[in-house]
Design a protein around this motif. Structure first.
Motif, mmCIF file in Angstrom:
data_model
loop_
_atom_site.group_PDB
_atom_site.id
_atom_site.type_symbol
_atom_site.label_atom_id
_atom_site.label_comp_id
_atom_site.label_asym_id
_atom_site.label_seq_id
_atom_site.Cartn_x
_atom_site.Cartn_y
_atom_site.Cartn_z
ATOM 1 N N LYS A 116 0.862 -1.101 -0.055
ATOM 2 C CA LYS A 116 -0.057 0.013 0.057
ATOM 3 C C LYS A 116 0.771 1.418 -0.162
ATOM 4 C CE LYS A 116 -3.703 2.439 2.468
ATOM 5 N NZ LYS A 116 -4.737 2.207 3.514
ATOM 6 N N TYR A 117 1.900 1.176 0.706
ATOM 7 C CA TYR A 117 2.794 2.493 0.964
ATOM 8 C C TYR A 117 4.316 2.306 0.322
ATOM 9 C CZ TYR A 117 -0.545 4.418 4.324
ATOM 10 O OH TYR A 117 -1.380 4.906 4.901
ATOM 11 N N ARG A 118 4.199 1.405 -0.935
ATOM 12 C CA ARG A 118 5.353 1.292 -1.701
ATOM 13 C C ARG A 118 5.963 2.460 -2.312
ATOM 14 N NH1 ARG A 118 1.131 -0.336 -4.545
ATOM 15 N NH2 ARG A 118 0.859 -0.014 -6.591
ATOM 16 N N HIS A 119 5.209 3.656 -2.555
ATOM 17 C CA HIS A 119 5.802 4.657 -3.139
ATOM 18 C C HIS A 119 6.203 5.741 -2.186
ATOM 19 C CE1 HIS A 119 4.245 3.294 -6.807
ATOM 20 N NE2 HIS A 119 2.951 3.461 -6.658
ATOM 21 N N VAL A 120 6.199 5.329 -0.821
ATOM 22 C CA VAL A 120 6.995 6.313 0.122
ATOM 23 C C VAL A 120 7.688 5.428 1.062
ATOM 24 C CG1 VAL A 120 5.108 7.943 -0.110
ATOM 25 C CG2 VAL A 120 4.492 6.298 1.669
ATOM 26 N N LEU A 121 7.573 4.107 1.025
ATOM 27 C CA LEU A 121 8.348 3.118 1.784
ATOM 28 C C LEU A 121 9.965 3.179 1.865
ATOM 29 C CD1 LEU A 121 8.362 0.790 3.916
ATOM 30 C CD2 LEU A 121 8.032 -0.823 2.038
ATOM 31 N N PHE A 122 10.243 3.466 0.464
ATOM 32 C CA PHE A 122 11.708 3.355 0.163
ATOM 33 C C PHE A 122 12.189 4.984 0.265
ATOM 34 C CE2 PHE A 122 9.758 -0.065 -2.068
ATOM 35 C CZ PHE A 122 10.005 -1.003 -1.329
ATOM 36 N N TYR A 123 13.552 4.997 0.165
ATOM 37 C CA TYR A 123 14.264 6.113 0.383
ATOM 38 C C TYR A 123 13.763 7.248 -0.611
ATOM 39 C CZ TYR A 123 17.978 9.732 -0.018
ATOM 40 O OH TYR A 123 18.861 10.894 -0.216
ATOM 41 N N THR A 124 13.170 6.945 -1.702
ATOM 42 C CA THR A 124 12.644 7.979 -2.610
ATOM 43 C C THR A 124 11.612 7.083 -3.397
ATOM 44 O OG1 THR A 124 13.099 9.483 -4.325
ATOM 45 C CG2 THR A 124 14.326 7.568 -4.604
ATOM 46 N N TYR A 125 10.774 7.851 -4.349
ATOM 47 C CA TYR A 125 9.871 7.171 -5.001
ATOM 48 C C TYR A 125 10.173 6.224 -6.075
ATOM 49 C CZ TYR A 125 5.899 6.799 -8.328
ATOM 50 O OH TYR A 125 4.783 6.608 -9.181
ATOM 51 N N GLU A 126 9.392 4.982 -6.015
ATOM 52 C CA GLU A 126 10.036 4.229 -6.830
ATOM 53 C C GLU A 126 8.599 3.636 -7.783
ATOM 54 O OE1 GLU A 126 12.325 2.582 -7.552
ATOM 55 O OE2 GLU A 126 13.582 2.348 -5.490
ATOM 56 N N LYS A 127 9.032 3.516 -9.006
ATOM 57 C CA LYS A 127 7.688 3.252 -10.140
ATOM 58 C C LYS A 127 7.477 1.866 -9.958
ATOM 59 C CE LYS A 127 9.053 6.833 -13.389
ATOM 60 N NZ LYS A 127 9.356 7.073 -14.653
ATOM 61 N N ASP A 128 6.071 1.348 -10.493
ATOM 62 C CA ASP A 128 5.785 -0.020 -10.594
ATOM 63 C C ASP A 128 6.516 -0.599 -11.900
ATOM 64 O OD1 ASP A 128 4.454 -0.477 -8.116
ATOM 65 O OD2 ASP A 128 2.617 0.337 -9.009
ATOM 66 N N PRO A 129 6.709 -1.642 -12.177
ATOM 67 C CA PRO A 129 6.711 -3.057 -11.305
ATOM 68 C C PRO A 129 7.799 -3.132 -10.095
ATOM 69 C CG PRO A 129 7.448 -3.741 -13.215
ATOM 70 C CD PRO A 129 7.188 -2.105 -13.264
ATOM 71 N N VAL A 130 8.938 -2.185 -10.219
ATOM 72 C CA VAL A 130 9.985 -2.329 -9.158
ATOM 73 C C VAL A 130 9.525 -2.165 -7.792
ATOM 74 C CG1 VAL A 130 12.089 -1.382 -8.633
ATOM 75 C CG2 VAL A 130 11.682 -1.810 -10.951
ATOM 76 N N ALA A 131 8.509 -1.054 -7.635
ATOM 77 C CA ALA A 131 8.222 -0.847 -6.277
ATOM 78 C C ALA A 131 7.450 -1.762 -5.591
ATOM 79 C CB ALA A 131 7.184 0.534 -6.203
#
Length: 350
Positions: free
Chosen positions: A313-328
């Protein structure tokens, strides 16, 4: 002073005279916006740090008071910084390490950002450098500082400017000894500000962070954490192999964070604090943060599934910076196992 807010700078020292203390003091004295006071609290230095501090106090810029304190007994980093910050008279407090270099406009830019009355904290970026050969690594991408992210990282103290009233949201060591044992003062201040949804980022490097092996916070570069596919596979493999060894210690680690943000919630809702209009922990990310931490502390397979659901759910804010799908999405699903590698240091060494 701009915005009718007074400003204090708080620095803690320990045996800094022979290092780079003078250079950092020079960078504070050279700010385009000078603080009303500079508080320096020494934790029992055995070198000539105190002599150097008094020399600088005698030549402090006009309009800036330099106040020096020396602990009778060593307090350690957490107690020393909180004690020093609570001495501050300013509405705003900027935290300083003893060996960095501030960009000339650091204080001016952060004070301007804090003109927003809803902000409890402003953070900037810092770039590490070394003159001693210590390994340094810098990620130039824009970071994020939301509550979910700050459970797994922090905004370093030297990047922080906080509203003094934020200290009222921090429990004392007597009230919450576990959080003091398991984390650092800057994790507490940043997490509290993020829990209140009241932290902003200046996406500019305003601090040069000096790194050398003897500093209290130095950690060497881990080659396995460099972002590469083979490193990700290694971390997943490590996490699966060591899950039962590391995870119990991780549960204790996250339990301390859970009770900490619950403390923030209880004290705000109880009305014991002078809470500003618009600041509230009644926001969706706070509610999900509680669910995430409960899942981190759980022991059943359902807890793991709940944790993975929150990571997705929070994959776009979980990491150091924004990640795009499908990597995120893939990183979020694998994150519970990769985290075991990141927190292996929690397991006591025999």
């Amino acid at each position: 002073m701009k915005h009718n807010m007074s400003l204090s700078v708080v620095m803690c020292t320990y045996n800094g005279a022979s290092r780079h203390l003078a250079e950092q003091l020079d960078s504070i004295f050279s700010q385009t916006l000078l603080p009303a006071e500079l508080i320096v609290q020494d934790d029992g230095s055995t070198d000539n740090t105190m002599d150097l501090l008094h020399d600088y106090a005698a030549k402090a810029p006009e309009g800036m008071e330099m106040r020096i304190f020396r602990n009778e007994k060593q307090m350690g980093i957490n107690a020393n910084f909180f004690s020093a910050m609570r001495r501050a008279k300013g509405d705003l407090i900027a935290v300083s390490d003893q060996d960095d270099i501030w960009m000339p406009t650091k204080l001016e830019e952060q004070v301007a950002a804090m003109a927003d009355p809803h902000m409890m904290m402003c953070v900037c970026r810092s770039v590490p450098f070394s003159e001693s050969g210590a390994e340094v690594r810098y990620d130039p991408r824009r970071p994020n500082c939301n509550l979910i992210r700050l459970f797994y990282a922090s905004m370093m103290g030297h990047c922080q400017m906080l509203r003094r009233t934020l200290l009222d949201y921090i429990p004392s060591e007597t009230e919450h000894p576990d959080i003091y044992r398991r984390t650092c003062y800057d994790v507490m201040t940043a997490t509290a500000a993020a829990a209140l949804d009241a932290i902003c980022l200046i996406d500019r490097v305003l601090v040069r962070q000096r790194r050398y092996a003897e500093t209290a916070t130095y950690v060497g570069v881990d080659a396995h954490r460099v972002r590469q596919a083979d490193n990700a596979l290694y971390m997943v493999w490590y996490g699966m192999c060591h899950w039962h060894k590391v995870k119990p210690w991780m549960r204790q680690h996250f339990a301390a964070r859970l009770t900490f943000i619950e403390w923030v919630w209880r004290h705000e809702k109880a009305g014991t604090l002078d809470v500003r209009d618009g600041v509230t922990t009644n926001n969706p990310i706070y509610a999900d943060a509680l669910k995430l931490l409960h899942a981190e502390c759980g022991t059943s397979p359902f807890s793991l599934l709940s944790l993975m659901r929150m990571y997705v759910k929070y994959r776009h804010v979980l990491f150091y910076t924004y990640e795009k799908d499908p990597v995120a999405l893939l990183r979020a699903l694998l994150h519970p196992f990769m985290q075991v590698y990141n927190y292996r240091y929690l397991v006591p060494k025999k």
